[in-house]
Design an enzyme around this catalytic site. Structure first.
Site, short mmCIF file in Angstrom:
data_model
loop_
_atom_site.label_atom_id
_atom_site.label_comp_id
_atom_site.label_asym_id
_atom_site.label_seq_id
_atom_site.Cartn_x
_atom_site.Cartn_y
_atom_site.Cartn_z
N CYS A 87 73.06 -75.70 9.67
CA CYS A 87 72.07 -76.75 9.47
C CYS A 87 70.66 -76.14 9.48
O CYS A 87 70.27 -75.45 8.54
CB CYS A 87 72.26 -77.86 10.49
N HIS A 204 78.21 -79.15 10.55
CA HIS A 204 78.23 -78.64 11.92
C HIS A 204 79.66 -78.40 12.41
O HIS A 204 80.28 -79.30 12.98
CB HIS A 204 77.57 -79.65 12.86
N GLU A 206 80.58 -76.84 15.00
CA GLU A 206 80.62 -76.89 16.47
C GLU A 206 80.78 -78.31 16.99
O GLU A 206 81.01 -78.51 18.19
CB GLU A 206 79.35 -76.24 17.05
#
EC number: 6.3.5.3
Length: 234
Positions: A87, A204, A206
């Site tokens: 990002c 993302h 994560e």
């Protein structure tokens, strides 16, 4: 063993998320490195996390690209150390010249935060080898400036060299205008450099690496990091 370093900028807000994801998936806790430091510790991989570095002033990632630590990040990347920018990290990679193109305002002019489907385009890179080419995965996005832009010559080169890692798609894997959430050219969600060792991606991973979070499709980015590192050390 995986020696990862996560760079922390003023305004980063996904640095702890990616720290936790790396540790839980690989079993090895990364070092957290302040942007004002002069150098990155010896690392198997460097992570530029998501967030709003420097409050997104000027342009997203523009100020962070000139943080003291970035001189060494660029030097290590050019010497072969793998780097992933997620990002805001992708924006920083573009601003620092490690990846081509730019991330513009979303076509809708709205911040978008939701899960999206991605088609895996390249499963041979340091960060994607645990996926399979053509596979459709689901990973969240959360950005206001994720609209990937590059000139036609650059786009053709990325396509021709197999450097598009992920593309926005629908659940069936079709890369249509409707399946692109932000207006990105050619539905590009992530690209790599010439060596496949620098990856920038807007989604993302994560945020979706274990079932408690609602899915595990992001997990294999971190598994790929570990596998690639172990293979290189063998």
């Amino acid at each position: 063993m995986l020696r990862a370093s996560v760079i922390v900028f003023p305004g980063s807000n996904c640095d702890r998320d990616v720290q936790t994801a790396i540790e839980r998936v690989t079993g090895f806790a990364p070092k957290m490195v302040w942007h004002g430091d002069a150098s990155v510790p010896s690392s198997d991989v460097i992570v530029l996390p998501g967030g709003f570095s420097y409050g997104d002033y000027l342009r997203c990632g523009a100020m962070a690209a000139h943080s003291p630590i970035m001189k060494d990040v660029v030097a290590k990347a050019n010497a072969g150390t793998p780097v992933i920018g997620i990002c805001n990290g992708f924006q920083i990679l573009c601003e620092s010249g490690l990846l081509p193109g730019a991330l513009l305002r979303n076509a809708s002019l709205h911040f978008i935060c939701r899960d999206v489907f991605l088609k895996v385009e390249n499963d041979q890179t340091f960060f994607t080898k645990c996926y399979r080419e053509g596979e459709v995965i689901k990973i969240p996005i959360a950005h206001g400036e994720g609209n990937y832009f590059a000139d036609s010559e650059t786009l053709d080169r990325l396509e021709g060299e197999g450097r598009v890692a992920f593309r926005y798609a629908n659940e069936a894997g079709e890369t249509t205008p409707e399946s692109c959430p932000n207006g990105a050219q050619r539905n590009i969600a992530g690209i790599v450099n010439e060596t496949g060792r620098v990856l920038g991606m807007m989604p993302h991973p994560e945020r979706l690496y274990e079932k408690a979070l609602g899915g595990t499709d992001g997990r294999r980015v971190f598994e790929s990091m570990l596998l690639s590192t172990l293979e290189a050390a063998a």
